[in-house]
Design an enzyme around this catalytic site. Structure first.
Site, PDB file in Angstrom:
ATOM      1  N   HIS A 168       0.835  -1.216   0.000  1.00 25.10           N
ATOM      2  CA  HIS A 168       0.000   0.000   0.000  1.00 25.10           C
ATOM      3  C   HIS A 168       0.867   1.262   0.000  1.00 25.10           C
ATOM      4  CE1 HIS A 168      -3.239  -2.771   1.249  1.00 25.10           C
ATOM      5  NE2 HIS A 168      -2.298  -3.284   2.034  1.00 25.10           N
ATOM      6  N   SER A 289      14.803  21.206 -16.997  1.00 28.81           N
ATOM      7  CA  SER A 289      13.623  22.029 -17.232  1.00 28.81           C
ATOM      8  C   SER A 289      14.087  23.340 -17.842  1.00 28.81           C
ATOM      9  CB  SER A 289      12.917  22.288 -15.903  1.00 28.81           C
ATOM     10  OG  SER A 289      12.176  23.489 -15.975  1.00 28.81           O
TER      11      SER A 289
END
Ligand code: ARG
Length: 470
Positions: A168, A289
């Site tokens: 999980h 970026s």
């Protein structure tokens, strides 16, 4: 590609009116099926040689056609071949070009054959090669991941790199990084197997099924199958020209592999974040970026994850094309190729990029170990300790759950609890047990077959090496 319309169509006999321009565009597959040119010519060479063997064509005719086909092939390889849209597909482009070169005898090539079995054999040849190629590329990535597993296992229990194991996406129990790598090695082994199984099942030649019903000509389908490297001819002519489950199997093996690679991608993306800080991806396989100078983006992994979408789509696409088509051939089946080409190309590059990128990825053993210790990852070990002393496991679970509650409410780890607190929870507990709650100890005890103990992982790595290199 040129698009003259001065040719009479190879199938034009019964037609009085020229094909509508838009229909011609819509109908044409040469834009993509020219990729099958080599396979098409191989198929034609096997067919014409067989026609000679069984005396349907004379030796002279066979020789002329073979020479012409080789000539066409060398033009295609040289990039000087003129692909024509009005000639519809790869098959008719090749045949018409053959006729341009050797004259009317070219028309004898298509004796006892139809484009239906022609395309079926071409596409099987392609898909079988693609399946075997992806099998070996999958194997190459598996070798790389196995080498990484070996590397991070170190030489003994002490230097094996520890990673938090999650369920999980919550820290569950400490594992070895090598154990994590070996999980992907196991998946990739099955992926390779799926490609090889599919290749084996599709290893039958449909050539000679003709249009759908077979042919009155005394052809030798076993000979053409053998000449093309197939194990045998397909047993039913309708099935031979009408079935595409070989492509579906290929696409589904691609889809499952993509699912695995997208899970790997997701983990790498997550673990490379500042928040996790488990690994650094190589500069060569990341991008920057244009606005934020600090960024180093995991584009390869993101694309590998994203491209699973198109690879799944290709499987769904072909399933939908095939569904509900009556036997045998329908033009719908022309839609079978692009998805196969696309999944093949996509996975070829993703497998290669990962094989290059993973050995250059740096794992931060301190960070992964520290993370593995957080989140009460050794709570199960305390419960197992109590259970070994005879406390029923469910009761032990309850006791330790209480301790985790005490610790978490006061912002401490289990090993920071006091002797009194531990004894209060259970008389069998003391600070002594708390001292044993190290991640190394926890991992060392995972000795069950297939478990994460260094000893077991070493055996798994050795077995995987032997399987790769018997
Ligand atoms: N271009 C066609 C395809 O890819 C070839 C077979 C066409 N056969 C036919 N009878 N129209 O499926």
């Amino acid at each position: 590609m040129t698009s003259q319309t001065n040719d009479k169509k190879l199938w034009g006999g019964r037609f009085a009116e020229a094909t509508d321009r838009l229909v011609e565009l819509f109908n044409a597959s040469v834009g993509f099926d020219q990729r099958l040119a080599e396979h098409d010519i191989r198929g034609s060479l096997a067919h014409v040689a067989m026609l000679g063997e069984v005396s349907i064509l004379s030796a002279e005719e066979v020789a002329q056609i073979e020479a012409g086909l080789r000539d066409v092939l060398s033009d295609i390889r040289a990039g000087t071949f003129e692909w024509r849209l009005d000639r519809e597909d790869v098959h008719m482009n090749v045949e018409a070009a053959l006729r341009d070169r050797i004259g009317p005898v070219a028309g004898k090539l298509h004796t006892a054959r139809s484009r239906n079995d022609q395309v079926a054999v071409d596409f099987r040849l392609f898909t079988k090669e693609a399946a075997l190629d992806l099998a070996s590329k999958t194997r190459a990535l598996r070798e790389v991941m196995l080498a990484e597993a070996d590397k991070y296992l170190g030489r003994g229990e002490q230097d094996a790199v520890i990673l938090p194991g999650y369920t999980h996406l919550q820290v569950a129990q400490p594992i070895l990084l090598s154990h994590w790598f070996m999980a992907y090695v196991a998946m990739l082994e099955r992926d390779e197997g799926r490609f090889r199984d599919a290749a084996e099942r599709m290893d039958e030649s449909p050539l000679g099924s003709s249009a759908l019903a077979g042919t009155p000509w005394p052809i030798d389908r076993h000979a053409t199958a053998a000449a093309l490297g197939f194990a045998r001819p397909t047993a039913n002519s309708l099935d031979g020209v009408g079935s595409r489950d070989f492509a579906l199997e290929f696409l589904s093996a691609c889809a499952i592999l993509s699912a695995h690679l997208s899970r790997l991608s997701e983990e790498l993306i997550l673990y490379s974040t500042f928040e996790f800080g488990f690994l650094t991806l190589p500069d060569s396989h990341t991008t920057g970026s244009s606005i934020m100078p600090q960024k180093k983006n995991p584009d390869v992994s993101e694309l590998a994850r994203g491209k699973a979408g198109r690879v799944f789509g290709n499987l769904m696409g072909l399933l939908t094309v095939v569904k509900g088509t009556p036997l045998a051939y329908n033009k719908d089946l022309q839609e079978d190729k692009e998805g196969v080409f696309d999944s093949y190309d996509t996975l070829s590059i993703v497998l290669r990029l990962y094989a290059e990128m993973l050995p250059k990825t740096v794992w931060h053993a301190e960070a992964t170990k520290a993370a593995a210790a957080r989140g009460y990852s050794t709570a199960t070990d305390v419960a197992d300790f109590l259970a070994r002393q005879g406390v029923p496991f469910r009761e032990a679970h309850e006791v330790v759950g209480g301790l985790v509650g005490v610790a978490s409410r006061s912002g401490r780890q289990l090993w920071e609890l006091t002797d009194d607190e531990l004894r209060a929870a259970h008389t069998l507990l003391s600070a002594e047990i708390a001292r044993q709650l190290t991640v190394e100890e926890s991992v060392k005890n995972r000795l069950s077959y297939g478990g994460s103990a260094p000893q077991r992982v070493r055996e798994a790595v050795d077995a995987a090496k032997a399987a790769l290199d018997p």
